[in-house]
Scaffold this motif. Structure first.
Motif, mmCIF file in Angstrom:
data_model
loop_
_atom_site.group_PDB
_atom_site.id
_atom_site.type_symbol
_atom_site.label_atom_id
_atom_site.label_comp_id
_atom_site.label_asym_id
_atom_site.label_seq_id
_atom_site.Cartn_x
_atom_site.Cartn_y
_atom_site.Cartn_z
ATOM 1 N N SER A 67 -28.494 9.355 -5.256
ATOM 2 C CA SER A 67 -27.147 9.453 -4.679
ATOM 3 C C SER A 67 -26.691 8.109 -4.135
ATOM 4 N N LEU A 68 -27.585 7.439 -3.433
ATOM 5 C CA LEU A 68 -27.228 6.125 -2.895
ATOM 6 C C LEU A 68 -27.014 5.094 -3.991
ATOM 7 N N GLN A 69 -27.786 5.192 -5.087
ATOM 8 C CA GLN A 69 -27.641 4.241 -6.181
ATOM 9 C C GLN A 69 -26.368 4.491 -6.990
ATOM 10 N N VAL A 80 -27.414 14.644 4.617
ATOM 11 C CA VAL A 80 -25.989 14.357 4.471
ATOM 12 C C VAL A 80 -25.767 12.852 4.346
ATOM 13 N N ILE A 81 -24.959 12.480 3.356
ATOM 14 C CA ILE A 81 -24.505 11.100 3.162
ATOM 15 C C ILE A 81 -22.986 11.132 3.168
ATOM 16 N N VAL A 82 -22.362 10.340 4.036
ATOM 17 C CA VAL A 82 -20.901 10.262 4.115
ATOM 18 C C VAL A 82 -20.502 8.830 3.815
ATOM 19 N N ALA A 132 -16.726 10.052 -0.672
ATOM 20 C CA ALA A 132 -17.659 11.128 -1.025
ATOM 21 C C ALA A 132 -18.451 11.593 0.186
ATOM 22 N N THR A 133 -18.784 12.865 0.153
ATOM 23 C CA THR A 133 -19.742 13.451 1.077
ATOM 24 C C THR A 133 -20.772 14.179 0.229
ATOM 25 N N VAL A 134 -22.032 13.810 0.414
ATOM 26 C CA VAL A 134 -23.121 14.382 -0.378
ATOM 27 C C VAL A 134 -24.012 15.195 0.546
ATOM 28 N N ASP A 150 -33.273 19.893 -8.417
ATOM 29 C CA ASP A 150 -32.527 20.943 -9.079
ATOM 30 C C ASP A 150 -31.043 20.749 -8.777
ATOM 31 N N ALA A 151 -30.188 21.212 -9.677
ATOM 32 C CA ALA A 151 -28.745 21.078 -9.476
ATOM 33 C C ALA A 151 -28.268 21.849 -8.245
ATOM 34 N N ARG A 152 -28.944 22.935 -7.904
ATOM 35 C CA ARG A 152 -28.546 23.706 -6.714
ATOM 36 C C ARG A 152 -28.803 22.952 -5.420
ATOM 37 N N SER A 153 -29.659 21.934 -5.463
ATOM 38 C CA SER A 153 -29.994 21.158 -4.273
ATOM 39 C C SER A 153 -28.912 20.162 -3.903
ATOM 40 N N LEU A 154 -27.982 19.894 -4.814
ATOM 41 C CA LEU A 154 -27.003 18.827 -4.636
ATOM 42 C C LEU A 154 -25.592 19.390 -4.567
ATOM 43 N N ASN A 155 -24.857 18.990 -3.542
ATOM 44 C CA ASN A 155 -23.439 19.320 -3.419
ATOM 45 C C ASN A 155 -22.678 18.026 -3.131
ATOM 46 N N VAL A 156 -21.687 17.741 -3.946
ATOM 47 C CA VAL A 156 -20.878 16.536 -3.780
ATOM 48 C C VAL A 156 -19.433 16.958 -3.550
ATOM 49 N N ALA A 157 -18.826 16.403 -2.508
ATOM 50 C CA ALA A 157 -17.399 16.590 -2.253
ATOM 51 C C ALA A 157 -16.763 15.222 -2.429
#
Length: 160
Positions: free
Chosen positions: A74-76, A92-94, A109-111, A119-126
């Motif tokens: 996510s950071l990369q 959380v990454i803002v 973005a907010t992650v 897994d895809a369920r582990s990640l939520n991106v706004a």
């Protein structure tokens, strides 16, 4: 006057001394033993340090475990966005607004990484633009890029 104050003081002392109970020491069967083999009497004698109290408090709080590959990916992937705050304990990454290379629109973005599984369920991106929310296709492309990079990091780490 002096005599009556002395009598009252002695009476108070005797009454408080009577509240002390039987004065007998607890027996071994009265003293509970914990899983580590330490008795309650030994724990009381040792006392509690500030560090031990903080560790006990931290163990009681619920901390979300975060997948380190998704976190790094996510950071990369979002490295073109300025990071405003990160919290690896809640996942959380803002970020602030930034423009991707070769793009003309600014995004923010907010992650949220909510599970230790890769897994895809582990990640939520706004994802948000200056005019409102970004399109669903753009959010999906960012999530796919993060998950792809996370899998690459895992393979590079030789942990299949």
């Amino acid at each position: 006057m002096y005599y009556s104050a002395r009598v009252v003081g002695v009476c108070l002392t005797l009454s408080l001394a009577a509240c002390g109970g039987s004065g007998s020491a607890p027996t071994e069967r009265d003293d509970p033993v914990f899983e580590d083999g330490e008795s309650q009497r030994e724990r009381n004698a040792r006392g509690t340090t500030i560090g031990a109290a903080a560790r006990a408090r931290r163990n009681q709080e619920s901390i979300v475990q975060v997948n380190r590959y998704i976190w790094s990916a996510s950071l990369q992937v979002l490295d073109f966005l300025p990071v405003q705050s990160v919290d690896p304990f809640t996942g959380v990454i803002v970020t602030g607004f930034g423009t991707p290379p070769g793009g003309g629109r600014a995004y923010r973005a907010t992650v949220l990484i909510s599970d230790p599984a890769l897994d895809a369920r582990s990640l939520n991106v706004a994802l948000q633009t200056r005019n409102g929310p970004a399109s669903t296709a753009t959010v999906r492309a960012i999530e796919d890029a993060i998950l792809t990079r996370a899998r690459q990091l895992r393979v590079a780490d030789n942990r299949l």
